[in-house]
Every structure is written in structure tokens, then in C-alpha cells.
Design a protein around this motif. Structure first.
Motif, short mmCIF file in Angstrom:
data_model
loop_
_atom_site.label_atom_id
_atom_site.label_comp_id
_atom_site.label_asym_id
_atom_site.label_seq_id
_atom_site.Cartn_x
_atom_site.Cartn_y
_atom_site.Cartn_z
N PRO A 65 3.28 6.11 -2.54
CA PRO A 65 2.34 7.45 -1.37
C PRO A 65 2.61 7.21 0.20
N VAL A 66 2.47 7.51 0.54
CA VAL A 66 2.17 7.61 1.89
C VAL A 66 0.68 8.48 2.69
N ALA A 68 0.66 -1.20 0.04
CA ALA A 68 -0.06 0.29 0.05
C ALA A 68 0.89 1.22 -0.13
N GLY A 69 2.36 1.06 0.19
CA GLY A 69 2.91 1.98 0.56
C GLY A 69 3.80 2.19 1.27
N ILE A 70 4.09 4.04 1.81
CA ILE A 70 4.61 3.97 3.69
C ILE A 70 2.58 4.33 4.20
N VAL A 71 3.26 3.74 5.79
CA VAL A 71 2.12 4.44 6.79
C VAL A 71 2.88 4.76 7.47
N VAL A 86 -1.04 -0.61 -4.74
CA VAL A 86 -0.70 -0.32 -5.13
C VAL A 86 1.23 -0.37 -6.10
N LEU A 87 1.95 -1.03 -5.35
CA LEU A 87 3.33 -1.29 -5.78
C LEU A 87 3.27 -3.43 -4.97
#
Length: 232
Positions: free
Chosen positions: A161-162, A129-132, A189-190
Motif C-alpha cells: 500500500p502507498v 503501514a507500507g510506503i508513505v 499491514v506489513l
């Protein structure tokens, strides 16, 4: 052969001991857990057995009822144990990091990538999902802490995306018990190589945990950043 049997026996004893410890912990927070779990098992078995007598197959339905009763008891016990664990962790600095470390495969967690002297802290999780960024502490102070961390990361991960999450029960916040499900619901998304590359780039930034003598998991209340520590 004897060694294998001894190993299996030791593993079974270890699991039973773990279940017993979990039950004791849960019962301290949820005194009715035994009655509820037992009641679910009895009702499930009784209903299936009654249906078995009605259709003249009490043996088959009795066996099925026993299996389903055991499964239902395990599910109910697991949920109440999880709720009790969250109840004990809630409000403790670092509790979100303990939750993130159990999100599951595909996620890499770095606790305490940013912190200030008031124990407001930001943890980082990286997955498809990216960086959370997961923050816990005072919501007003966390906004600036999150903004500073995003700015710091933007230098090397501009194309990823963050997302940010503030743990709490207020408006726009996510309760501790829902942090895991919130992460898992984010759109993926990654791909795998991109996640690996992102982790490699972020690893170069380092984190506070590698430079501070902090215990793993929730941090003791009242603990302060050392004067020589780097606050963000």
C-alpha cells in the motif's frame, strides 16, 4: 572506576549543555517559555503541598509534589520546544525530511526521492503501514510529481500500500507538526520481513540525495537543481 566517573560527568555536562541550548532556541521563538514552565512547576508543587497539610502529611505530599512538578515542567518544556522547532523549520524546503528522520523505530526514510527545479520535493518513508510519500512545495505541481513517483515504484512494489501526504496548512494537507502523528496513526499491514523486502526493492531505484551534493536536513532557500540533475 575513575574513567567511568569522568565519562558519566562528561555525559551529564553534555545533557545539561543540550538542555541549555534547547532553552535558548525556544526562548527566541517563545519568550514566555520560562515563565510558563516555572509557573506550572510552582502550581503543581503548591497544590500537592497544600493537600499534604490538609491530610497531615506535608512531607510525603511535598516530596511527591516536587517529583510531579519536575515531570510537569519537563513535559510542558518539551512540547513548547517542539513547537518552537517546528515554527523555525516550517516553510523551509526539506523540513519534512527532518521530521521523517525522527519518526521513530520501524520506519526507514529516504529524503528527496523526487524533485523538480522549483524545489517541490517528495520524500519516502517505509514502515509497517507500507510506503508513505511525503511531499512539500506547491500543491498543484506536487500532484504530478507524486503521480510520477507512484508510477515509478509500481513496477517493483505493486503489492504494497502507498499513502501520500502533502505538507501544508491548506485543505487536504497535513501541517508539518502533525506529519509524525499522521504516519504513526496509519494501520499496520506489513510484517517485519515484508518491510525489509520492500526497502531492498526500493533501494534499487536510488534517490536524488545520493547523486546530488545536498546538505542534510532543511535545504537553504533559493537553492536550485543543477542543470545536469535529473528532475522528475
Amino acid at each position: 572506576m575513575a574513567r567511568k566517573e569522568n565519562a558519566d560527568s562528561a555525559a551529564n555536562q553534555g545533557r545539561l549543555k543540550q538542555i541549555a541550548q534547547t532553552y535558548k532556541m525556544t526562548r527566541r521563538v517563545d519568550p514566555k517559555v520560562g515563565l510558563v514552565v516555572g509557573g506550572v512547576g510552582i502550581v503543581t508543587f503548591g497544590v500537592l503541598l497544600a493537600v499534604g497539610f490538609l491530610i497531615n502529611h506535608p512531607l510525603y505530599l511535598g516530596i511527591l509534589g516536587f517529583i510531579l512538578a519536575f515531570l510537569a515542567m519537563a513535559i510542558i518544556f518539551g512540547r513548547r520546544a517542539e513547537r518552537a522547532a517546528f515554527g523555525q523549520m516550517e516553510g523551509q524546503p526539506g523540513a519534512a525530511a527532518a521530521v521523517l528522520e525522527n519518526v521513530g523505530r520501524g520506519w526507514t526514510t529516504t529524503p528527496a526521492v523526487a524533485m523538480n527545479r522549483n524545489q517541490d520535493v517528495v520524500h519516502r518513508a517505509v514502515g509497517k503501514a507500507g510506503i508513505v510519500l511525503v511531499a512539500e512545495g506547491n500543491p498543484n505541481r506536487l500532484k504530478s510529481l507524486l503521480a510520477a513517483e507512484k508510477k515509478r515504484m509500481a513496477r517493483i512494489v505493486m503489492d504494497v500500500p502507498v499513502h501520500d501526504i502533502i505538507v501544508g496548512d491548506g485543505e487536504g494537507q497535513v501541517p508539518l507538526k502533525k506529519v509524525r502523528t499522521t504516519l504513526l496513526k496509519l494501520p499496520r499491514v506489513l510484517d517485519g520481513p515484508k518491510v525489509t523486502a520492500t526497502n531492498d526493492r526500493l533501494r534499487a531505484l536510488g534517490d536524488l540525495m545520493s547523486n546530488m551534493p545536498l546538505p542534510k536536513g532543511p535545504m537553504p532557500k533559493g537553492m536550485r537543481m543543477p542543470r545536469g540533475g535529473k528532475a522528475r
